[in-house]
Write a protein that holds these residues in place. Structure first.
Motif, mmCIF file in Angstrom:
data_model
loop_
_atom_site.group_PDB
_atom_site.id
_atom_site.type_symbol
_atom_site.label_atom_id
_atom_site.label_comp_id
_atom_site.label_asym_id
_atom_site.label_seq_id
_atom_site.Cartn_x
_atom_site.Cartn_y
_atom_site.Cartn_z
ATOM 1 N N SER A 156 0.246 -0.751 -0.093
ATOM 2 C CA SER A 156 -0.153 0.080 -0.032
ATOM 3 C C SER A 156 0.852 0.803 0.122
ATOM 4 O O SER A 156 0.509 2.118 -1.032
ATOM 5 C CB SER A 156 -1.125 0.111 1.519
ATOM 6 N N PRO A 188 -2.130 13.936 3.733
ATOM 7 C CA PRO A 188 -2.921 13.683 4.701
ATOM 8 C C PRO A 188 -3.622 14.357 6.032
ATOM 9 O O PRO A 188 -5.210 14.064 6.106
ATOM 10 C CB PRO A 188 -1.968 12.350 5.102
ATOM 11 N N THR A 191 -6.842 15.642 3.806
ATOM 12 C CA THR A 191 -7.799 15.214 3.504
ATOM 13 C C THR A 191 -8.872 14.245 4.902
ATOM 14 O O THR A 191 -9.654 14.282 4.946
ATOM 15 C CB THR A 191 -7.367 13.347 2.859
ATOM 16 N N GLU A 192 -7.889 14.241 5.659
ATOM 17 C CA GLU A 192 -8.462 14.339 6.811
ATOM 18 C C GLU A 192 -9.520 14.930 7.369
ATOM 19 O O GLU A 192 -10.567 14.877 8.612
ATOM 20 C CB GLU A 192 -7.593 14.199 8.210
ATOM 21 N N GLU A 281 -3.982 8.426 -6.064
ATOM 22 C CA GLU A 281 -4.437 7.963 -4.562
ATOM 23 C C GLU A 281 -5.023 6.466 -5.347
ATOM 24 O O GLU A 281 -5.215 4.908 -4.774
ATOM 25 C CB GLU A 281 -5.477 8.647 -3.771
ATOM 26 N N THR A 285 -4.605 2.424 -5.017
ATOM 27 C CA THR A 285 -5.253 1.410 -4.550
ATOM 28 C C THR A 285 -5.332 0.262 -5.067
ATOM 29 O O THR A 285 -5.434 -0.764 -5.309
ATOM 30 C CB THR A 285 -6.610 2.767 -4.070
ATOM 31 N N VAL A 446 -11.039 -2.051 5.338
ATOM 32 C CA VAL A 446 -10.754 -0.406 4.529
ATOM 33 C C VAL A 446 -11.712 0.177 5.543
ATOM 34 O O VAL A 446 -13.403 -0.299 5.793
ATOM 35 C CB VAL A 446 -11.276 -0.562 3.154
ATOM 36 N N GLY A 449 -12.921 7.076 2.232
ATOM 37 C CA GLY A 449 -12.214 8.156 3.067
ATOM 38 C C GLY A 449 -12.929 9.111 1.667
ATOM 39 O O GLY A 449 -13.878 8.598 0.459
ATOM 40 N N THR A 451 -10.422 8.450 -1.390
ATOM 41 C CA THR A 451 -10.927 7.463 -1.643
ATOM 42 C C THR A 451 -10.780 5.996 -0.557
ATOM 43 O O THR A 451 -10.707 6.824 -0.143
ATOM 44 C CB THR A 451 -9.460 7.293 -2.806
ATOM 45 N N ARG A 453 -9.354 3.531 1.927
ATOM 46 C CA ARG A 453 -8.220 3.600 2.888
ATOM 47 C C ARG A 453 -8.757 2.031 2.788
ATOM 48 O O ARG A 453 -9.084 1.422 3.277
ATOM 49 C CB ARG A 453 -8.886 4.843 3.938
ATOM 50 N N THR A 454 -7.108 1.796 3.183
ATOM 51 C CA THR A 454 -6.455 0.329 4.197
ATOM 52 C C THR A 454 -6.538 1.266 5.627
ATOM 53 O O THR A 454 -5.931 2.031 5.800
ATOM 54 C CB THR A 454 -5.179 0.502 3.972
ATOM 55 N N GLU A 455 -7.088 0.252 6.565
ATOM 56 C CA GLU A 455 -7.115 0.545 7.911
ATOM 57 C C GLU A 455 -5.721 -0.378 8.766
ATOM 58 O O GLU A 455 -6.104 -1.517 9.329
ATOM 59 C CB GLU A 455 -8.220 0.142 8.857
#
Length: 467
Positions: A156, A188, A191-192, A281, A285, A446, A449, A451, A453-455
């Motif tokens: 990722s 980051p 986007t957050e 992004e 992905t 996931v 977001g 796009t 997002r991986t957690e």
């Protein structure tokens, strides 16, 4: 009472009332959407079908989401009746306020003008010219992996860097390193901030000096400054990019017509920011999940590698190889089915309308979810199974057009979809030729977001291949 009911039906439009997903009496499905929005949408479709109403938030601030999950419904919203479903919602406004009024967020005449100016830069011939830059950045990744500790990489993170460097190089030519550093640091934070505000029932004004506002403003200032500097330098002296004759920023700077004029400096920055956001992004992905899925399915990995070796041998892949690697392309499409980079698409309805026999009121927030439609059992038997042969020409011809729509659709379809496919196939071919992949992390949580997002990590053990 009859008159009131009649007026309510008129406001709602024709069709049956939309079933509502059960939620908390006070907050509706707000907590479910916050903790697992993609799972909540899947549950809504499984329980109520292809048009479902979801409420979220306390009384007085409650949002109503009209979710459309069928391929036919997606086609109606994105294509057949696209004029009735606009990018008018809080989330898109937050993206617009942070990343500018570029192709992703602009509307009406602004969008049409931008699209006309940008379209010549994304013809197949022009995009194919970027293949060399993609191959060079992929080779740089392979060189770096030769020193990977323990032979394990987080695909990722690695694909995010590869895709960002590729799009930055194509946009800016030689101004890659400074741009990548700033984007890595600032994106980051921004986007957050967009996500927090976009999904909040109420927000304080952006100019209030709260800690969150100040952090986001500082990140935007830094990001805007580097873009403005490069744009000013490029407008003063035309730039070139290896293998293309001109980088994309140079082409954007010179784009113009009698009808549409040309982009000013602020408009150029808006386009650059949107290309940086949407151009790395999403591709990252798709690449990361392709490698992860192949790392879990060695039989498909071996088949894809055999095709790559047979078609390419030792030579560097080029644009024409896209058509010569059909199985690798099917792998990519299946990864994009299971893990669409844009898992949720929002629109706002202008007028009351009917979708799949259900009434959608005027002024509604309408949600499409490739995440759900790509798992719809009507189109995808055993939908969670990884099977690239779902995308043979024969299989694709049997499905509705919008059973698979990772790039959106209709007049607002992603202008960069050919570039994304080209970049992904070239990179995958080179990576599979050089390394064997084994997934270390089996299940990847996931979330949605801007796009997908991986957690957590998406690690693969890599083993170099001789030759």
């Amino acid at each position: 009472m009859a008159a009131v009911d009649s007026q309510a039906r008129a406001d709602r439009g024709p069709g049956a009332e939309v079933p509502t997903l059960a939620g908390n009496p006070l907050l509706g499905s707000l907590l479910d959407l916050k903790s697992d929005s993609l799972g909540t949408y899947l549950r809504a479709q499984a329980q109520h079908g292809d048009v479902v109403r979801i409420t979220a938030g306390p009384p007085g601030l409650r949002a109503e989401l009209y979710c459309v999950f069928s391929a036919e419904g997606a086609q109606q919203v994105l294509a057949a009746q696209s004029a009735n479903f606009r990018k008018d919602n809080t989330f898109y406004q937050e993206v617009r306020d942070s990343f500018g009024n570029g192709l992703l967020t602009s509307q009406d005449e602004d969008y049409l003008r931008q699209r006309r100016l940008v379209q010549p830069l994304f013809t197949k011939r022009r995009v194919d010219g970027y293949a060399g830059a993609v191959a060079d950045e992929t080779q740089a990744t392979l060189t770096r992996w030769a020193q990977a500790p323990g032979g394990v990489v987080d695909v990722s993170d690695e694909m995010m860097e590869l895709a960002l460097r590729a799009v930055a190089r194509i946009l800016f030519g030689t101004d890659v390193d400074a741009t990548v550093d700033v984007v890595d640091r600032c994106f980051p934070v921004i986007t957050e901030y967009v996500l927090r505000r976009g999904y909040s029932p109420a927000n304080v004004p952006r100019n209030w000096p709260t800690p969150g506002n100040r952090r986001a403003a500082a990140a935007m200032d830094e990001l805007y400054a580097v873009c403005d500097r490069i744009i000013a330098e490029r407008r003063a002296s035309a730039g070139t990019a290896d293998g293309t004759g001109e980088d994309l920023l140079g082409l954007l700077s010179s784009a113009g017509s009698t009808q549409d004029g040309e982009f000013d400096a602020a408009e150029l920055r808006d386009q650059v920011l949107i290309f940086l956001l949407a151009g790395h992004e999403t591709t990252a992905t798709s690449l990361a999940f392709s490698l992860h899925l192949l790392g879990r399915h060695p039989e498909h990995q071996a088949r894809a590698r055999e095709e790559v070796l047979r078609v390419l041998g030792d030579r560097t892949p080029e644009a024409a190889d896209l058509e010569r690697l059909p199985y690798l392309t099917r792998v990519l499409k299946e990864a994009m089915r299971l893990y669409p980079a844009a898992p949720v698409i929002g629109r706002g309805s202008v007028a009351a309308t009917e979708v799949a026999g259900h009434a959608i009121p005027a002024g509604s927030d309408v949600i499409l979810s490739p995440w759900v439609t790509h798992r719809h059992p009507q189109y995808w038997p055993d939908p969670e199974r990884f099977d690239p042969d779902r995308f043979t020409p024969e299989a694709e011809a049997e499905r509705p057009r919008y059973a698979w729509f990772p790039f959106g659709g209709g007049p607002r379809a992603c202008i960069g979809q050919h570039f994304s496919m080209l970049e992904s196939v070239i990179a995958l071919a080179m990576l599979l030729r050089a390394y064997e992949f084994e997934a270390v992390d089996a299940d990847i949580p996931v979330s949605a977001g801007i796009t997908l997002r991986t957690e957590g990590p998406m690690r693969c053990r890599i083993r170099g291949l001789a030759g």
